[in-house]
Enzyme design. Sequence first.
Site, PDB file in Angstrom:
ATOM      1  N   HIS A  80       0.859  -1.178   0.000  1.00 12.64           N
ATOM      2  CA  HIS A  80       0.000   0.000   0.000  1.00 12.64           C
ATOM      3  C   HIS A  80       0.894   1.224   0.000  1.00 12.64           C
ATOM      4  O   HIS A  80       1.669   1.443   0.927  1.00 12.64           O
ATOM      5  CB  HIS A  80      -0.930   0.023   1.211  1.00 12.64           C
ATOM      6  N   CYS A  81       0.785   2.029  -1.042  1.00  8.30           N
ATOM      7  CA  CYS A  81       1.655   3.195  -1.200  1.00  8.30           C
ATOM      8  C   CYS A  81       0.967   4.433  -0.640  1.00  8.30           C
ATOM      9  O   CYS A  81      -0.062   4.867  -1.175  1.00  8.30           O
ATOM     10  CB  CYS A  81       2.004   3.398  -2.673  1.00  8.30           C
ATOM     11  N   PRO A  82       1.490   5.022   0.425  1.00  9.34           N
ATOM     12  CA  PRO A  82       0.849   6.217   0.984  1.00  9.34           C
ATOM     13  C   PRO A  82       1.005   7.441   0.089  1.00  9.34           C
ATOM     14  O   PRO A  82       0.221   8.390   0.205  1.00  9.34           O
ATOM     15  CB  PRO A  82       1.570   6.405   2.323  1.00  9.34           C
TER      16      PRO A  82
END
Length: 428
Positions: free
Chosen positions: A209-211
């Site tokens: 999950h890429c913030p």
Amino acid sequence: MAPATETTSAQATMLTDNSYLQNNNSNSMVSRSSSAAVSVEPNVKTRLYHVWKGNNKFLCGGRLVFGQDASSLFLTSFLIGGPAILFLIRMLLSLNKEDPHFSNPVLIGGAVLTVLDFLFLFMTSGRDPGIIPRNAQPPELDEPLDINVSSMEWVNNRAPNLKLPRVKDVIVNGHTVKVKFCDTCLLYRPPRASHCSICNNCVQKFDHHCPWVGQCIGSRNYPFFIMFISTSTLLCIYVFAFSWVNLLRQKGGVWDNMSRDILSVTLIVYCFIAVWFVGGLTVFHLYLISTNQTTYENFRYRYDKKENPYTKGILANFKELSCARIPKKLVNFREWVVVEDEIPDESYTSDLERGFISSKHKFDMEMGTMYGKDGMRIPSILKEMDYSGFDDDLKKKGGEKEGEYDIFVPVDQMKSKTGGGNANAEKQ
């Protein structure tokens, strides 16, 4: 070498994923969602994205799917667009002062890279990453299992004595791969899938999950993510290099030019720092592509130290990413569904356990649903009941000390208590 009767690695993986997803889609459910912008009344026909249980955010009538932290896109856009636009303004102002045969191509090249970078950012963050449909109930067992096996765990199903294994073995490309049961989505995750705790979805070929893009990176947006970080790296190098060229093309010494052209100096420092982050991330993902790993697999399973069942060689691994088609969406968020009244979950434990609910329950703030210690959803009738009028029979009267209540009493102890009570009665 694998036998001729075995399918190729890509076909085997695809068949395995499809078999799991077909079983999961047969029991897909519709329930209340925290991401719904409006409250939906029961027995009303509405779009699926209004009642989706994941923590996603939707735009354009469910056509665009973002993650829970999609607001981080504003920061990412500022960090990318700010320096790029300043560089373009710098080149635009120098058209009349410098050689147009130099300034025009540099200006056009910078504009193209900037537009491509934002395009790939949007396609990464606003696209369904490969969300797997949820099930209304756990899948049925392929074969009967011994309910006394200690490695099994209870699962809320429509059968009173059903136990499901927490982990199952699946053969992929001649290797045994373990797939886990997801308590939230009520399904066995396909190989290489994982559950994102931020978006609250199981995602195909989950990478991370890429913030920075506010979205999960999975099978359907990973190619665009690679193009995004690669273009960001090229843009940093481009601005860094031509900012130096702008300084060196001016008359006078380098230090004098730097004192006069503060904007170019600022862009040089900024891009030098930024390229270490995006450039390092790009190099790391190029390594993952060459070995056919995901970020999750690299950190979790350490395929560097053991055999990777998915790798097919460096060239074949790059070809799989660049030439393979984007998988189709498994969930149509725009389809019309009917929201039915929420039926309280039944308890499938023993009659003795049905009368008690652990005080160590948890409340899911996102779903608005209360769960017991074992993960079972507590019916609405129990959540809304007022317990203030009930007497606590477990507490002793007067100044007596409170004793612990044990629902399991040893037989010998019960006999002794019964015998003692009978003796006292006889004495009276």
